[in-house]
Motif scaffolding. Structure first.
Motif, PDB file in Angstrom:
ATOM      1  N   GLY A 157      -8.166  27.018  88.742  1.00 12.39           N
ATOM      2  CA  GLY A 157      -9.348  26.604  87.997  1.00 12.39           C
ATOM      3  C   GLY A 157     -10.638  27.201  88.500  1.00 12.39           C
ATOM      4  N   GLU A 158     -10.561  28.155  89.408  1.00 12.79           N
ATOM      5  CA  GLU A 158     -11.771  28.793  89.921  1.00 12.79           C
ATOM      6  C   GLU A 158     -12.209  29.898  88.966  1.00 12.79           C
ATOM      7  N   GLY A 159     -13.424  29.772  88.419  1.00  9.83           N
ATOM      8  CA  GLY A 159     -13.923  30.778  87.493  1.00  9.83           C
ATOM      9  C   GLY A 159     -13.364  30.589  86.096  1.00  9.83           C
ATOM     10  N   ASP A 160     -13.673  31.529  85.216  1.00  9.21           N
ATOM     11  CA  ASP A 160     -13.264  31.448  83.816  1.00  9.21           C
ATOM     12  C   ASP A 160     -12.323  32.579  83.423  1.00  9.21           C
ATOM     13  N   GLY A 161     -11.609  33.140  84.374  1.00  4.86           N
ATOM     14  CA  GLY A 161     -10.682  34.222  84.057  1.00  4.86           C
ATOM     15  C   GLY A 161      -9.582  33.755  83.128  1.00  4.86           C
ATOM     16  N   LEU A 162      -9.138  34.638  82.242  1.00  2.00           N
ATOM     17  CA  LEU A 162      -8.107  34.305  81.257  1.00  2.00           C
ATOM     18  C   LEU A 162      -6.721  34.338  81.891  1.00  2.00           C
ATOM     19  N   ILE A 163      -5.853  33.474  81.390  1.00  2.31           N
ATOM     20  CA  ILE A 163      -4.491  33.372  81.914  1.00  2.31           C
ATOM     21  C   ILE A 163      -3.470  33.710  80.839  1.00  2.31           C
ATOM     22  N   TYR A 164      -3.574  33.040  79.687  1.00  2.00           N
ATOM     23  CA  TYR A 164      -2.571  33.164  78.629  1.00  2.00           C
ATOM     24  C   TYR A 164      -3.216  32.717  77.330  1.00  2.00           C
ATOM     25  N   SER A 165      -2.838  33.325  76.209  1.00  2.00           N
ATOM     26  CA  SER A 165      -3.530  33.027  74.944  1.00  2.00           C
ATOM     27  C   SER A 165      -3.175  31.670  74.357  1.00  2.00           C
ATOM     28  N   ARG A 166      -2.178  30.988  74.908  1.00  2.00           N
ATOM     29  CA  ARG A 166      -1.945  29.608  74.494  1.00  2.00           C
ATOM     30  C   ARG A 166      -3.112  28.720  74.912  1.00  2.00           C
ATOM     31  N   GLN A 167      -3.788  29.133  75.972  1.00  2.00           N
ATOM     32  CA  GLN A 167      -4.890  28.350  76.526  1.00  2.00           C
ATOM     33  C   GLN A 167      -6.247  28.844  76.024  1.00  2.00           C
ATOM     34  N   ARG A 168      -6.452  30.169  76.022  1.00  2.00           N
ATOM     35  CA  ARG A 168      -7.737  30.726  75.619  1.00  2.00           C
ATOM     36  C   ARG A 168      -7.552  32.205  75.279  1.00  2.00           C
ATOM     37  N   ASN A 169      -8.293  32.647  74.253  1.00  2.00           N
ATOM     38  CA  ASN A 169      -8.238  34.045  73.826  1.00  2.00           C
ATOM     39  C   ASN A 169      -9.668  34.490  73.502  1.00  2.00           C
ATOM     40  N   PRO A 170     -10.045  35.733  73.789  1.00  2.00           N
ATOM     41  CA  PRO A 170     -11.423  36.176  73.524  1.00  2.00           C
ATOM     42  C   PRO A 170     -11.869  36.008  72.080  1.00  2.00           C
TER      43      PRO A 170
END
Length: 416
Positions: A38-51
């Motif tokens: 949870g450190e920072g806002d780096g993307l992990i997987y598009s199920r969670q967040r996508n640009p």
């Protein structure tokens, strides 16, 4: 139009590119571990967040005045995620009785299977009824700004005072009004949801839903328990509330519900959503002017029994419509035609320009017979109490020329 944009440094594209990817590369071992912690806002997987979704999220959060938004696969997914983030098995939600039929089905079928009970308040102006329905296990209040199909608008500020008195969050579905007409967070709501398939998109080409965190509810001081927010994420780590403050509810809902259950919005549908938002104000002006014109015309037609449009002087909600919406109470309302279900059949089958279909909020006008479609699974007694008469037709008025729409309605009514 500009909220949520990021500059395309590769090619200088003016329109935000569609990020068609399932996942994202990590810079290093430590970067991967940091993102998962949870450190920072780096993307992990598009199920969670996508640009592509992030553009829509920032745009809608800006429109509603919230701290953060989450886009999901449909309006039903938005309502489900927003409320399951607050209530679990053995707990309760209180809702106003006149809400979208699909939401009532969701509450009575899937929420019931999950062990979450929903209690209904029929008269939101009655404090005693609220007090009877709200119990120590009640974790949220749910309502809509403009319910369909009856256009029986809700005084959000009044319901918000009930929620504050009981120390529970108020979740408001703002699909039909849209932030063009009202921003529920400014009237005391804590969380806003949308079926952004509808007016936010406007084109009818793609499903989507949105959850907006108002960032103002005092979770730590509530007499109710919200462990996903206030308990440590893992041993030795702070809670989500301690980590994120005014965006904690959105962060928790994204991580603990949307990411777990998986109602992700595709990048392409995200793109269609934020493209649609760019013309929201232009479209809403035409939706509203058309609707008032058509409601007034229908109200004087000899083959019409009644028109449920709060902008009309004869409506019991007219004063509220004037105060909250300047007399223009959305573009989804109902008309009850003469002849009951037989009259409704002749009327619907006589339409040529207005589409017979189940969506609302499209630029195209639509009509539906709720008693045999959206409300067909309800008991006759419940339909009667909700005011769903055999001759009632739901209209969603689009942005076509109003003369064409009136001509089409007049031709259909002439068949009665």
């Amino acid at each position: 139009m500009h909220a949520g944009e990021t500059e395309d440094r590769s090619n200088g594209a003016r329109i935000q590119p569609i990020a068609m990817t399932a996942g994202y590369r990590f810079d290093s071992y430590d970067d991967a571990a940091g993102r998962f912690s949870g450190e920072g806002d780096g993307l992990i997987y598009s199920r969670q967040r996508n640009p592509s979704g992030t553009v829509a999220e920032k745009r809608i959060a800006s429109l509603e005045g919230g701290t953060e938004a989450i886009v999901v696969s449909s309006g039903q997914a938005a309502i489900t995620a927003a409320l399951l983030a607050l209530a679990g098995s053995g707990e309760r939600i209180v809702s106003t009785a006149s809400i979208y039929s699909g939401t009532r089905v969701l509450f009575g079928r899937s929420f019931k299977r999950f062990g979450v009970s929903v209690d209904y308040v029929w008269n939101e102006a009655d404090d005693d009824e609220w007090d009877r329905q709200i119990t120590p296990d009640t974790k949220a209040i749910f309502t809509e700004t403009i319910p369909n199909p009856k256009n029986d608008i809700v005084d959000i500020a009044r319901v918000a005072r009930v929620a504050r008195r009981h120390g529970i969050p108020l979740v408001v579905d703002n699909t039909i009004a849209s932030p063009f007409l009202i921003r529920p967070l400014e009237h005391g709501a804590d969380i806003v949801v949308h079926s952004s398939t509808k007016f936010l998109s406007g084109h009818g080409a793609a499903l989507s839903g949105t959850i907006v965190d108002g960032g103002r509810f005092d979770w730590a001081s509530s007499t109710r328990s919200y462990p996903l927010l206030t308990d440590p994420v893992r041993p030795g780590r702070p809670s989500i509330l301690e980590q994120y403050g005014p965006t904690a509810y959105a962060r928790m809902t994204r991580e603990a519900v949307v990411n777990d259950i998986g109602p992700a919005l595709s990048p392409f549908n995200s793109f269609l959503l934020h493209q649609g938002i760019e013309t929201l104000s232009l479209r809403m002006e035409r939706h509203l002017s058309n609707s008032l014109t058509i409601a007034e015309w229908l109200d004087g037609h000899p083959r019409v029994d009644s028109v449920d449009y709060a902008g009309l002087p004869g409506s019991p909600y007219h004063e509220l419509a004037e105060r909250l919406y300047g007399g223009r109470s959305g573009s989804v309302f109902s008309v009850t035609v003469r002849g009951g279900s037989a009259g409704a059949r002749r009327f619907l089958d006589g339409l040529r320009v207005i589409s017979r279909m189940t969506n609302i909020g499209d630029v195209r006008s639509m009509a539906l017979h709720p008693a045999t479609t959206t409300h067909s699974s309800f008991t006759p007694e419940l339909r009667d109490r909700l005011g769903i008469a055999p001759g009632l037709i739901r209209l969603s008025i689009g942005i076509e020329d109003p003369t064409d729409l009136i001509t089409d309605l007049d031709r259909a009514l002439s068949a009665l």
